[in-house]
Design an enzyme around this catalytic site. Structure first.
Site, PDB file in Angstrom:
ATOM      1  CG  HIS A  67      42.449  25.432  43.766  1.00 20.24           C
ATOM      2  ND1 HIS A  67      41.208  26.022  43.575  1.00 20.24           N
ATOM      3  CD2 HIS A  67      42.982  26.024  44.858  1.00 20.24           C
ATOM      4  CE1 HIS A  67      40.995  26.910  44.536  1.00 20.24           C
ATOM      5  NE2 HIS A  67      42.054  26.943  45.324  1.00 20.24           N
TER       6      HIS A  67
ATOM      7  CG  PHE B 229      52.570  21.590  39.130  1.00 20.30           C
ATOM      8  CD1 PHE B 229      53.535  22.157  38.305  1.00 20.30           C
ATOM      9  CD2 PHE B 229      52.972  20.945  40.300  1.00 20.30           C
ATOM     10  CE1 PHE B 229      54.892  22.064  38.640  1.00 20.30           C
ATOM     11  CE2 PHE B 229      54.315  20.843  40.640  1.00 20.30           C
ATOM     12  CZ  PHE B 229      55.279  21.406  39.810  1.00 20.30           C
TER      13      PHE B 229
ATOM     14  CG  HIS C 258      47.357  27.514  43.620  1.00 22.36           C
ATOM     15  ND1 HIS C 258      47.350  28.804  44.119  1.00 22.36           N
ATOM     16  CD2 HIS C 258      46.960  26.721  44.663  1.00 22.36           C
ATOM     17  CE1 HIS C 258      46.963  28.808  45.387  1.00 22.36           C
ATOM     18  NE2 HIS C 258      46.733  27.541  45.742  1.00 22.36           N
TER      19      HIS C 258
ATOM     20  CG  HIS D  52      48.517  24.257  49.550  1.00 17.24           C
ATOM     21  ND1 HIS D  52      49.372  24.548  48.514  1.00 17.24           N
ATOM     22  CD2 HIS D  52      47.436  25.030  49.371  1.00 17.24           C
ATOM     23  CE1 HIS D  52      48.815  25.466  47.750  1.00 17.24           C
ATOM     24  NE2 HIS D  52      47.643  25.784  48.243  1.00 17.24           N
TER      25      HIS D  52
ATOM     26  CG  ASP E 259      46.355  28.741  49.839  1.00 16.29           C
ATOM     27  OD1 ASP E 259      45.364  28.288  50.420  1.00 16.29           O
ATOM     28  OD2 ASP E 259      46.607  28.505  48.634  1.00 16.29           O
TER      29      ASP E 259
HETATM   30  C1  LUO Z   1      36.575  33.647  54.397  1.00 20.17           C
HETATM   31  O1  LUO Z   1      36.520  32.793  53.268  1.00 20.17           O
HETATM   32  C2  LUO Z   1      36.706  33.373  52.044  1.00 20.17           C
HETATM   33  C3  LUO Z   1      36.895  34.752  51.874  1.00 20.17           C
HETATM   34  C4  LUO Z   1      37.067  35.269  50.587  1.00 20.17           C
HETATM   35  C5  LUO Z   1      37.055  34.421  49.477  1.00 20.17           C
HETATM   36  N1  LUO Z   1      37.260  34.854  48.171  1.00 20.17           N
HETATM   37  C6  LUO Z   1      36.965  36.123  47.753  1.00 20.17           C
HETATM   38  O2  LUO Z   1      36.553  36.977  48.462  1.00 20.17           O
HETATM   39  C7  LUO Z   1      37.166  36.477  46.285  1.00 20.17           C
HETATM   40  C8  LUO Z   1      36.560  35.490  45.348  1.00 20.17           C
HETATM   41  N2  LUO Z   1      38.483  36.809  45.889  1.00 20.17           N
HETATM   42  C9  LUO Z   1      39.649  36.144  45.997  1.00 20.17           C
HETATM   43  N3  LUO Z   1      39.792  34.887  46.491  1.00 20.17           N
HETATM   44  C10 LUO Z   1      41.092  34.417  46.488  1.00 20.17           C
HETATM   45  C11 LUO Z   1      42.178  35.136  46.019  1.00 20.17           C
HETATM   46  C12 LUO Z   1      43.316  34.320  46.167  1.00 20.17           C
HETATM   47  N4  LUO Z   1      42.917  33.163  46.688  1.00 20.17           N
HETATM   48  N5  LUO Z   1      41.572  33.210  46.863  1.00 20.17           N
HETATM   49  C13 LUO Z   1      40.832  32.102  47.308  1.00 20.17           C
HETATM   50  C14 LUO Z   1      40.738  31.020  46.470  1.00 20.17           C
HETATM   51  C15 LUO Z   1      40.022  29.911  46.868  1.00 20.17           C
HETATM   52  C16 LUO Z   1      39.413  29.878  48.099  1.00 20.17           C
HETATM   53  C17 LUO Z   1      39.503  30.964  48.954  1.00 20.17           C
HETATM   54  C18 LUO Z   1      40.223  32.095  48.543  1.00 20.17           C
HETATM   55  C19 LUO Z   1      40.349  33.284  49.507  1.00 20.17           C
HETATM   56  C20 LUO Z   1      41.970  36.432  45.512  1.00 20.17           C
HETATM   57  O3  LUO Z   1      42.879  37.149  45.083  1.00 20.17           O
HETATM   58  N6  LUO Z   1      40.697  36.886  45.514  1.00 20.17           N
HETATM   59  C21 LUO Z   1      36.855  33.057  49.649  1.00 20.17           C
HETATM   60  C22 LUO Z   1      36.689  32.530  50.919  1.00 20.17           C
HETATM   61 ZN    ZN Z   2      45.905  26.809  47.603  1.00 21.36          ZN
END
Ligand code: LUO
Ligand code: ZN
Length: 326
Positions: A72, A74, A76, A112, A222
């Site tokens: 998270h 710059f 990103h 954001h 995002d």
């Molecule tokens: C419903 O809340 C959620 C759902 C899924 C996830 N994250 C994941 O399932 C896993 C770790 N993968 C994932 N998470 C990702 C990606 C991109 N942003 N991101 C992310 C980053 C920080 C917080 C939440 C998310 C989704 C990605 O390509 N993959 C995190 C929070």
């Molecule tokens: Zn973000």
């Protein structure tokens, strides 16, 4: 290597409008110029009388308020803003909604994740941090990102909106708050269901519909890394897992609950991605493509390829584990 907006070639300006843009090839100083190009190519400089030196100062203050953490950071912020910029052009949003809403969307993307510390809301709440206390456990991070954005804008020399009417400023502030708060993934289903329910009767003339579309668009931007070419997306997953592992290590040290998909003992790259792409990313992108069919080839096809790639990797890992077990 200094670059001014005048030195950005026409071919880079076009490339900047596509979801295949590779952020890894550009230094931070060049990225600052590319962000200025976005504001000028969407005609915000002219339409909203934004002085270039104020835009530069604003972006520099934003740059300083992003932290040097694995994900998270710059870069990103730039990726999310560049995807937002690409979606605006691909969907021809310029001809469907007011410029002021586009200005809200782009500036929300820029701001954001301001001052993200690398520890998510679950950690903030479980560890009872200052942010969780200040925001009563309600989207503490996203409330903070938004508050920092307006702290920066409060200073006249950073205020890119200083030549707008107070009515316009009020509308922009309301829009940026709505968009940044929408990036809290715990609200994912709430927002997606709202969008699904209005899709069959979507009306660009309806403010509530436009508000949901703006929130969906920043959400898509995002979490859209996997819509990019694999050699751009894969390093981002490594960065994300690094940040998640840092958090789960800290949670173990502090005796706090550990989020399963962050635990280095439990997570593999394919396992974290197949579930995320299949259950979170694709359903979200498919809904946006229902409104803008052209997005099918630009962001859905690459994501389907990524899902196939990680599914194959998962199978290979399973087989290897089986062989080792025998
Ligand atoms: C419903 O809340 C959620 C759902 C899924 C996830 N994250 C994941 O399932 C896993 C770790 N993968 C994932 N998470 C990702 C990606 C991109 N942003 N991101 C992310 C980053 C920080 C917080 C939440 C998310 C989704 C990605 O390509 N993959 C995190 C929070
Ligand atoms: Zn973000």
């Amino acid at each position: 290597l200094q670059m001014s907006t005048l030195e950005v070639s026409e071919e880079v300006r076009q490339y900047l409008k596509t979801p295949t843009f590779d952020n890894w090839q550009w230094e931070d100083a060049e990225i600052m110029v590319l962000l200025q190009v976005m504001y000028s190519d969407l005609d915000f400089i002219a339409t909203f009388n934004i002085e270039p030196e104020v835009l530069q100062q604003f972006l520099y203050e934003v740059y300083k308020r992003y932290n040097n953490i694995p994900f998270h950071n710059f870069k990103h912020c730039f990726c999310v803003t560049q995807m937002m910029y690409g979606l605006i052009w691909l969907t021809d949003l310029k001809s469907k909604i007011d410029s002021i809403d586009l200005l809200i969307m782009l500036t929300s993307a820029v701001c954001h994740d301001l001052d993200h510390t690398g520890y998510n809301n679950a950690y903030q709440i479980n560890a009872r941090t200052e942010l969780a206390l200040r925001y009563n456990d309600i989207s503490p991070l996203e409330n903070h990102h938004c508050a920092v954005a307006f702290e920066i804008l409060e200073k006249n020399e950073n205020n890119i909106f200083r030549n707008l009417t107070s009515e316009q400023y009020k509308r922009i502030r309301e829009g940026i708050i709505k968009c940044i708060l929408a990036t809290d993934m715990t609200r994912h289903n709430e927002i997606l269901n709202r969008f699904k329910s209005i899709l069959p009767v979507f009306d660009f003339g309806n403010k509530d519909h436009r508000d949901v579309l703006m929130m969906i668009t920043i959400k898509v931007s995002d979490i859209s890394n996997e819509a990019r070419p694999m050699d751009v997306a894969e390093p981002w997953l490594d960065c994300l897992l690094q940040e998640f592992y840092n958090q789960s290590d800290m949670e173990k040290l502090e005796g706090l609950p550990v989020t399963p998909f962050m635990d280095r003992e439990k997570v593999t790259k394919p396992s974290s991605q197949t579930g995320f792409i299949g259950f979170v990313l694709l359903p979200l992108f498919i809904e946006l493509a229902n409104l803008f069919p052209c997005l099918e080839q630009h962001i859905i096809d690459p994501v389907k390829k990524a899902l196939a790639y990680y599914t194959e990797m998962e199978k290979a890992l399973e087989k290897e584990k089986l062989n080792r077990a025998q």
